[in-house]
Design a protein around this motif. Structure first.
Motif, short mmCIF file in Angstrom:
data_model
loop_
_atom_site.label_atom_id
_atom_site.label_comp_id
_atom_site.label_asym_id
_atom_site.label_seq_id
_atom_site.Cartn_x
_atom_site.Cartn_y
_atom_site.Cartn_z
N LYS A 159 0.84 -1.19 0.00
CA LYS A 159 0.00 0.00 0.00
C LYS A 159 0.88 1.24 0.00
CE LYS A 159 -4.23 -1.75 2.18
NZ LYS A 159 -5.19 -1.58 3.30
N SER A 160 0.46 2.26 -0.69
CA SER A 160 1.24 3.50 -0.78
C SER A 160 0.91 4.43 0.39
CB SER A 160 0.96 4.20 -2.10
OG SER A 160 -0.42 4.53 -2.20
N GLY A 161 1.76 5.43 0.56
CA GLY A 161 1.50 6.46 1.56
C GLY A 161 1.87 6.08 2.97
N LEU A 162 2.70 5.06 3.16
CA LEU A 162 3.06 4.64 4.51
C LEU A 162 4.15 5.51 5.13
CD1 LEU A 162 3.03 0.73 4.19
CD2 LEU A 162 1.21 2.26 4.99
N GLU A 175 8.26 2.50 0.73
CA GLU A 175 7.71 2.88 -0.56
C GLU A 175 7.03 1.69 -1.21
OE1 GLU A 175 10.71 4.62 -2.95
OE2 GLU A 175 11.23 6.18 -1.50
N LEU A 176 5.97 1.94 -1.94
CA LEU A 176 5.18 0.89 -2.56
C LEU A 176 6.05 -0.01 -3.45
CD1 LEU A 176 2.33 -0.28 -3.08
CD2 LEU A 176 2.15 1.29 -5.03
N GLY A 177 5.93 -1.32 -3.23
CA GLY A 177 6.65 -2.29 -4.06
C GLY A 177 8.02 -2.68 -3.54
N ILE A 191 1.32 -5.39 8.97
CA ILE A 191 0.94 -6.62 8.29
C ILE A 191 -0.53 -6.93 8.54
CG2 ILE A 191 1.34 -9.12 8.17
CD1 ILE A 191 4.25 -8.60 8.86
N ARG A 192 -0.97 -6.75 9.80
CA ARG A 192 -2.37 -7.01 10.14
C ARG A 192 -3.30 -6.06 9.39
NH1 ARG A 192 -2.81 -10.51 14.31
NH2 ARG A 192 -1.00 -10.78 15.68
N GLN A 193 -2.82 -4.82 9.16
CA GLN A 193 -3.64 -3.84 8.43
C GLN A 193 -3.67 -4.11 6.93
OE1 GLN A 193 -1.92 -0.03 9.39
NE2 GLN A 193 -2.38 -0.21 11.59
N GLY A 194 -2.79 -4.99 6.46
CA GLY A 194 -2.73 -5.28 5.04
C GLY A 194 -1.85 -4.31 4.27
N SER A 195 -1.10 -3.48 4.99
CA SER A 195 -0.20 -2.53 4.33
C SER A 195 1.10 -3.19 3.88
CB SER A 195 0.11 -1.37 5.28
OG SER A 195 -1.08 -0.69 5.64
N LEU A 196 1.52 -4.21 4.62
CA LEU A 196 2.71 -4.98 4.28
C LEU A 196 2.31 -6.44 4.10
CD1 LEU A 196 5.37 -3.65 6.84
CD2 LEU A 196 4.90 -2.81 4.54
N GLN A 197 3.04 -7.12 3.24
CA GLN A 197 2.80 -8.54 3.02
C GLN A 197 4.06 -9.32 3.38
OE1 GLN A 197 2.60 -9.90 -1.09
NE2 GLN A 197 0.94 -11.28 -0.56
#
Length: 205
Positions: A159-162, A175-177, A191-197
């Motif tokens: 997710k972007s904007g972290l 940064e995204l990717g 990770i729980r928020q789904g921002s990181l995998q």
């Protein structure tokens, strides 16, 4: 003639040394000279073989030439392997020294090196320092050369904007990717928020 003895002496010097021995320019040159002599012998044999084939109007290799051809070819290869092993071992020691000390080349080490090895260390130090500076975020590669892998997990930013997060290893830009090895405690909530995998290992549910 005891082919390859000089090159063998170089490797024995490495084996007897706790770090690296003084660069043996004389023995290196002797080994290179021996290689040149073998090349000359091979060239003379090739000329003689061509002459013999021309007289007999044949492309067949006379069996009497084979032992000498093989001998000189293998001697060249052996000397090359020994010389490469000698120089690669020394360069690897210098690279390790740079990571262990993160400092300019000590004078007592510089005095036992060839000029080309001093140049190598200087350039390697410059590249490592520049790379460390480009990482930014307070991350010091020399301080965390071998991080405890069991405490780290590999994650990908999905997710972007972290923005940035502060970890025990310094500030990290998410940064995204991009992928990172980070402490589980620093990123578990993301990770729980789904921002990181999490890339490998058990996923947090």
């Amino acid at each position: 003639m005891n082919y390859g003895q000089k090159a063998k002496e170089l490797l024995l010097e490495l084996k007897r040394s706790d770090f690296i021995p003084p660069y043996n320019q004389e023995t290196v040159r002797s080994s290179l000279s021996e290689i040149s002599l073998h090349f000359k012998e091979l060239d003379d044999l090739a000329t003689a073989l061509q002459r013999a084939n021309s007289d007999e109007n044949s492309n067949r290799i006379d069996p009497t030439f084979r032992p000498s051809l093989i001998l000189h070819d293998e001697a060249i290869k052996r000397n090359k392997r020994c010389l490469l092993a000698y120089h690669v071992h020394r360069l690897e020691k210098l690279k390790r020294l740079r990571w262990d000390t993160a400092a300019a080349l000590p004078s007592h080490v510089k005095s036992i090196l060839a000029e080309a090895e001093v140049d190598f260390y200087t350039e390697y130090d410059r590249l490592v320092s520049r790379f460390n500076d480009e990482l930014g975020g307070g991350l010091d590669l020399n301080s965390y050369f071998q991080p405890p892998e069991e405490d780290l997990i590999e994650v990908r930013v999905v997710k972007s904007g972290l923005g940035r997060i502060v970890t025990e290893y310094g500030e990290v830009s998410l940064e995204l990717g991009t992928t990172h090895f980070l402490s589980r405690g620093d990123v578990e909530h993301l990770i729980r928020q789904g921002s990181l995998q999490q890339i490998d290992g058990e996923e947090i549910s």
